[in-house]
Structure formats: C-alpha cells, structure tokens
Design a protein around this motif. Structure first.
Motif, PDB file in Angstrom:
ATOM      1  N   GLY A  66       0.787  -1.301   0.216  1.00  0.00           N
ATOM      2  CA  GLY A  66       0.179   0.331   0.193  1.00  0.00           C
ATOM      3  C   GLY A  66       0.662   1.365   0.231  1.00  0.00           C
ATOM      4  N   ASN A  67       2.077   1.710   0.701  1.00  0.00           N
ATOM      5  CA  ASN A  67       2.950   2.066   1.250  1.00  0.00           C
ATOM      6  C   ASN A  67       2.931   2.680  -0.422  1.00  0.00           C
ATOM      7  OD1 ASN A  67       1.598   3.516   3.363  1.00  0.00           O
ATOM      8  ND2 ASN A  67       3.927   2.127   4.185  1.00  0.00           N
ATOM      9  N   LEU A  68       3.804   1.600  -1.013  1.00  0.00           N
ATOM     10  CA  LEU A  68       4.501   0.886  -2.468  1.00  0.00           C
ATOM     11  C   LEU A  68       4.059   2.382  -2.967  1.00  0.00           C
ATOM     12  CD1 LEU A  68       7.747   0.196  -3.755  1.00  0.00           C
ATOM     13  CD2 LEU A  68       6.035  -1.540  -4.514  1.00  0.00           C
ATOM     14  N   VAL A  69       2.258   1.111  -3.559  1.00  0.00           N
ATOM     15  CA  VAL A  69       1.711   1.808  -4.725  1.00  0.00           C
ATOM     16  C   VAL A  69       1.817   3.523  -4.196  1.00  0.00           C
ATOM     17  CG1 VAL A  69      -1.031   1.920  -4.878  1.00  0.00           C
ATOM     18  CG2 VAL A  69       0.581  -0.372  -4.847  1.00  0.00           C
ATOM     19  N   GLY A  70       1.241   4.032  -2.669  1.00  0.00           N
ATOM     20  CA  GLY A  70       1.312   5.674  -2.436  1.00  0.00           C
ATOM     21  C   GLY A  70       2.342   6.501  -3.221  1.00  0.00           C
ATOM     22  N   ASP A  71       3.092   5.948  -3.202  1.00  0.00           N
ATOM     23  CA  ASP A  71       5.110   6.412  -3.543  1.00  0.00           C
ATOM     24  C   ASP A  71       4.502   6.013  -4.849  1.00  0.00           C
ATOM     25  OD1 ASP A  71       4.868   7.167  -0.476  1.00  0.00           O
ATOM     26  OD2 ASP A  71       6.450   5.649  -0.439  1.00  0.00           O
ATOM     27  N   PHE A  72       4.235   5.401  -6.103  1.00  0.00           N
ATOM     28  CA  PHE A  72       4.301   5.415  -7.048  1.00  0.00           C
ATOM     29  C   PHE A  72       3.346   6.115  -7.349  1.00  0.00           C
ATOM     30  CE2 PHE A  72       3.611   4.685 -10.582  1.00  0.00           C
ATOM     31  CZ  PHE A  72       5.128   4.228 -11.110  1.00  0.00           C
ATOM     32  N   TRP A  73       1.853   6.636  -7.066  1.00  0.00           N
ATOM     33  CA  TRP A  73       1.536   7.179  -7.344  1.00  0.00           C
ATOM     34  C   TRP A  73       1.845   8.873  -7.291  1.00  0.00           C
ATOM     35  CZ3 TRP A  73      -2.296   7.179 -10.813  1.00  0.00           C
ATOM     36  CH2 TRP A  73      -2.987   8.057 -11.106  1.00  0.00           C
ATOM     37  N   ALA A  74       2.738   9.512  -6.603  1.00  0.00           N
ATOM     38  CA  ALA A  74       2.771  10.350  -5.841  1.00  0.00           C
ATOM     39  C   ALA A  74       3.561  11.074  -7.581  1.00  0.00           C
ATOM     40  CB  ALA A  74       2.889  10.882  -4.558  1.00  0.00           C
ATOM     41  N   LEU A  75       3.910   9.878  -6.969  1.00  0.00           N
ATOM     42  CA  LEU A  75       5.862  10.608  -8.426  1.00  0.00           C
ATOM     43  C   LEU A  75       4.912  10.120  -9.827  1.00  0.00           C
ATOM     44  CD1 LEU A  75       8.329   8.160  -7.041  1.00  0.00           C
ATOM     45  CD2 LEU A  75       8.478  11.107  -7.152  1.00  0.00           C
ATOM     46  N   CYS A  76       3.840   9.896 -10.469  1.00  0.00           N
ATOM     47  CA  CYS A  76       3.373   9.393 -11.233  1.00  0.00           C
ATOM     48  C   CYS A  76       2.441  10.925 -11.948  1.00  0.00           C
ATOM     49  CB  CYS A  76       2.646   7.965 -11.231  1.00  0.00           C
ATOM     50  SG  CYS A  76       1.736   7.580 -12.926  1.00  0.00           S
ATOM     51  N   ILE A  77       1.555  11.120 -10.920  1.00  0.00           N
ATOM     52  CA  ILE A  77       0.786  11.866 -10.927  1.00  0.00           C
ATOM     53  C   ILE A  77       1.324  13.527 -11.200  1.00  0.00           C
ATOM     54  CG2 ILE A  77      -0.986  11.349 -10.160  1.00  0.00           C
ATOM     55  CD1 ILE A  77      -0.569  13.312  -7.778  1.00  0.00           C
TER      56      ILE A  77
END
Length: 140
Positions: A18-29
C-alpha cells in the motif's frame, strides 16, 4: 501493523504494498499524462481486486470454475498494469481509441495469457496434491 488477523503482525522490514503504491502514485501524477493516469488507476484496481478474490477464495478453500479462475489470474498477473507502466516509462499517451481498439485488446489478452497459462497449467496439476482423498477435504 496487522496484515490479516489481529495476532499476525507485518514485520517492519517487510515491504508494504500500500505504501509502495501510494509513493509511486505521488511520483506518477507529477508527470504522467491523464490517459496514462486513468489507465493506471483502472488496471491497478483490477489487479488488487483479483488478488483479493484469489486470497479470499484460497482462505475459504474455494476452487473457482476454470473460466472464472483464468479471468481472475489474468487480472492478478499484473501484466495489464505493466502495459500502462511501459506507456508511462516511454512517455507515451495513447489515445483511448487506440487502447480500446479490439486488436490492441486482443494483443493485450494474448500477451497476458502467455504469462498466465503456464501458471494456470501448473496450478491445475497441483490440485490433486492439495486434496486429501482419504477424507475428501481440501488443504488450502
């Protein structure tokens, strides 16, 4: 941090998806095109839903019918998310009409099946070893 039952704790050094996905999403957007963002949300949702279904079925000792199992494994394989990540990494924003074209959809399914079918075959071959034939119970 509990992962399932209150008596099971997730080790601090273990990766938290969950943290990994959240961190990646923050970079992606920050720099992903809107179409890529939308496809990433959709395919990630399919992935997590399929993994959840797979885990619940496993924990409940449920064996899905073959077609449902294959559909679930297609989504749980992560290949759909991978296609979007490739689009993101190459800085491509494919038009929806391209992504949704029936030929592209079939190519996506075939590529996913290339990954999924060997695992489905292996799973099907291992089912007899999960069943205690003497009592007819399932060891899942």
């Amino acid at each position: 941090m509990p992962i399932a039952a209150s008596e099971i704790e997730q080790p601090a050094e273990e990766l938290n998806l969950g943290n990994l996905v959240g961190d990646f999403w923050a970079l992606c957007i920050a720099d992903a095109a809107p179409g890529v963002q939308e496809r990433l949300k959709k395919t990630s949702g399919l992935y997590f839903e399929a993994v959840n279904i797979q885990a619940k079925a496993y924990n409940a000792g449920i064996i899905l019918d073959l077609e449902s199992y294959i559909d679930m494994r297609r989504d749980a394989s992560g290949s759909k998310v991978s296609f979007v990540l490739i689009e993101y990494a190459l800085d491509i924003d494919l038009a929806d009409c391209v992504v949704e074209h029936h030929v592209i959809q079939e190519l996506n399914r075939w590529a996913t099946d290339f990954v999924v079918w060997p695992n489905v075959s292996s799973d099907c071959l291992s089912i007899p070893s999960l069943i205690d034939l003497s009592v007819g119970s399932l060891f899942l």
